[in-house]
Design an enzyme around this catalytic site. Structure first.
Site, PDB file in Angstrom:
ATOM      1  N   SER A 116      -4.309  -6.559   3.734  1.00 55.10           N
ATOM      2  CA  SER A 116      -3.997  -7.848   4.365  1.00 55.10           C
ATOM      3  C   SER A 116      -3.329  -7.572   5.689  1.00 55.10           C
ATOM      4  O   SER A 116      -2.622  -6.586   5.848  1.00 55.10           O
ATOM      5  CB  SER A 116      -3.031  -8.659   3.509  1.00 55.10           C
ATOM      6  OG  SER A 116      -3.368  -8.593   2.170  1.00 55.10           O
ATOM      7  N   ASP A 122       0.776  -4.513   2.244  1.00 55.74           N
ATOM      8  CA  ASP A 122      -0.534  -4.243   1.676  1.00 55.74           C
ATOM      9  C   ASP A 122      -1.484  -3.898   2.808  1.00 55.74           C
ATOM     10  O   ASP A 122      -1.540  -4.603   3.806  1.00 55.74           O
ATOM     11  CB  ASP A 122      -1.018  -5.484   0.909  1.00 55.74           C
ATOM     12  CG  ASP A 122      -2.427  -5.342   0.414  1.00 55.74           C
ATOM     13  OD1 ASP A 122      -3.204  -6.292   0.561  1.00 55.74           O
ATOM     14  OD2 ASP A 122      -2.748  -4.265  -0.115  1.00 55.74           O
TER      15      ASP A 122
END
Lengths: 266, 346
Positions: B243, B240
């Site tokens: 993150s 992701d």
């Protein structure tokens, strides 16, 4: 009045990269997962009065748009020892209403020093849903047993009407099982008949409704006590596999020839 | 006469208490008895006021004002119950659109000695809400003399957030051990609570949930549980964009809380300068020097230099200087951001 809630759309190329992520050979568009969708118990809920008590049933799926937030949620909320309610609609709203109902019924029970009537609980839920109907999105079923009227079920749909019934269904999945319920319901069933009827109808609804799924939770209220159980997916009468097995008969040759395919497995 | 501002469900209303006469506001006026006003005014005002949204929408449409940029914060946070207690994990990246605002921010907040809380969503909201709730819990502990229960924190949190309809962007995972055992609860921004043995939220939650779903079972021992949470957060970090950086862990068991800041740190900076540049004075040519007289200060009967400073401080005004006048080596930071002036299209 509430303003429209919209996902922000950054326009620069750099932030477009943020939106798309590459997984292997294909792109996943992050915007396809809409994080701003309110979390709903899309649901299938059902309550039936049988000879000796009332049985409540619900599926266990909580969705927010296309994402399932909880696949084993419990939509049967306790209000009192013999009063429970089933939630459908926006999760936060229904949890809040049930919490407040629990508070007021608890106080009422202490004041009366006896089992509070199910009608009072239903009335409290109705007063919230009716008076705040422009802000809330909640439809609930309140059911229970009290010494005055025995087993009872009250539905409170979105607008805030209060109706007493012997069989009540609610949620998005209830539309798919209305035909089945109308045909197979009969008054004064035994506990086993009622349980089988409910399991069959809820699994029919879960089979067809995308907002319902998971496991079936059942709760049985009688004057002697309350018992809970759940039916897991492999014990359901209608399995999701039914369709995929029949699809194995479909071959690409048939498609090319334009023939209809006999899905005999259905 | 005193005016009491009340907020009713129908709209904003202003009533004058003593004389009881009404004032028209937004075309709505309601005559209220005094007792009702007193009851309403005892309640604190709740919720946001959306009166300006229409005006703002109109202004943005007419291109009078530019919509302020929305800061999306991506996160991967996860919590899990193991054999003796609860483990919470979080990544440490805070983003501002496509830019990493903070490479090592703290997403696991303190609530009580036996409870911690991971926060996703708007960082300011998470910090403020957890701060507020932890103080309320402290008061409850002092008043009752008992350790707080997780259900207490969850109820306070969701009651507060419900009143703002989801506009306070705090998506929290509260985890802790109390007299009833270990618990994890996810409190969503609109006030919904979800009590499950493991949960993950944030933009990286899909990746983390995949790991948790496959690896979870009841009564996992501590070391294996730590490894599972680390793998879940790392799945979020590597898959992701919102993150990244390090993994923070918090292990809460009965009577003991261990906080591992940067438990796993695999994304360190590759190259960094050991010593800053040093240029001798006089390297930059001074083209112009201006002295601005701010004020004349007469100092009498002063006992310490500190007093002089305090007296003169009130006369000192700060003059803003354009960033382009600063050279990187004249500041202590490694990097100085310079304003890039956009060329106006003629």
């Amino acid at each position: 009045r509430r303003p429209p809630r919209s996902t922000p759309k950054p326009s620069s190329a750099a932030s477009d990269v943020y939106k798309r992520q590459v997984h292997g050979d294909y792109l996943i568009d992050m915007e396809s997962i809409d994080w701003s969708q309110p979390i709903r118990d899309g649901t299938t809920i059902m309550a039936v009065v049988y000879d000796g008590g009332v049985m409540l049933g619900a599926d266990s799926r909580t969705t927010g748009g296309a994402l399932i937030y909880n696949r084993v949620s419990d939509k049967i909320e306790p209000i009192h020892k013999r009063i429970f309610c089933l939630r459908s609609g926006a999760s936060a709203h229904t949890q809040k209403i049930a919490q407040l109902c629990r508070l007021y019924i608890g106080q009422l029970g202490s004041e009366l020093e006896e089992t509070p009537p199910v009608y009072s609980a239903a009335k409290i839920i109705q007063s919230f849903i009716y008076n705040y109907k422009s802000f809330l999105s909640a439809a609930m079923i309140c059911a229970g047993w009290d010494p005055i009227k025995g087993p009872q079920i009250y539905t409170i749909p979105l607008g805030g009407t209060l109706v007493r019934e012997n069989i009540a269904t609610g949620g998005s999945g209830s539309a798919y099982m209305s035909g089945f319920c109308d045909t197979h319901y009969k008054a004064g069933m035994t506990r086993k008949e009622c349980r089988d009827f409910m399991i069959q109808s809820i699994s029919l609804a879960m089979f067809r409704d995308s907002s319902s799924g998971g496991i079936i939770r059942l709760l049985d209220i009688t004057k002697d006590g309350v018992s809970r159980e759940y039916i897991s997916h492999d014990q359901l009468p209608l399995k999701q596999n039914n369709y995929s097995q029949s699809c194995l008969l479909y071959t690409s040759d048939a498609a090319d020839e334009g023939l209809g395919v006999d899905l005999g497995g259905r | 006469t005193t005016e009491i501002y009340t907020r009713s469900i129908v709209g904003s209303v202003r009533c004058v208490q003593e004389t009881g006469y009404q004032r028209r506001v937004h075309g709505i006026y309601i005559k209220q008895s005094m007792q009702y006003i007193k009851d309403m005014s005892d309640q604190p005002e709740q919720g946001f006021s959306f009166e300006n949204t229409r005006r703002n929408q109109f202004l943005i449409e007419k291109k009078v004002v530019k919509e302020p940029r929305y800061t999306k914060t991506g996160t991967t946070i996860a919590g899990m119950i193991f054999k003796d207690g609860v483990i919470l994990g979080a990544d440490t990246r805070a983003t501002e659109g496509p830019i990493v605002a903070n490479k090592n921010c703290l997403k696991i907040h303190y609530l009580a000695p036996n409870m911690h809380c991971c926060g996703a969503g708007t960082a300011a909201d998470c910090d403020a809400v957890t701060d507020m709730i932890s103080r309320q819990l402290e008061l409850i502990r002092l008043n009752t003399g008992r350790e707080c229960r997780i259900v207490n924190a969850a109820t306070l949190m969701s009651n507060y957030l419900f009143n703002y309809g989801g506009y306070i962007g705090a998506y929290l995972i509260i985890g802790g051990v109390d007299c009833k055992g270990p618990h994890i609860v996810n409190v969503y921004a609109d006030g919904m609570q979800t009590w499950l043995p493991f949960y993950s939220t944030g933009s990286g939650s899909l990746a983390a949930t995949a790991i948790l779903e496959t690896s979870y079972r009841d009564d996992i021992p501590l070391e294996e549980a730590k490894e599972i949470i680390v793998r879940a957060i790392e799945a979020g970090i590597y898959n992701d964009l919102g993150s990244g950086s390090n993994v923070d862990l918090c292990v809460i068991t009965k009577g003991k809380t261990e906080f591992f800041r940067n438990y796993v740190s695999k994304n360190k900076k590759m190259f960094s300068m050991e010593k800053a540049f040093s240029f001798p004075k006089g390297t930059t040519k001074v083209i112009k020097e201006t002295t601005v007289k701010l004020a004349e200060v007469k100092v009498e009967d002063v006992s310490s230099p500190m007093e002089i400073l305090q007296l003169t401080a009130q006369f000192i005004k700060t003059i803003s200087v354009s960033y382009t006048h600063l050279r990187a080596h004249e500041t202590r930071e490694d990097l100085v951001c310079r304003l890039l002036l956009e060329k106006k299209k003629t």
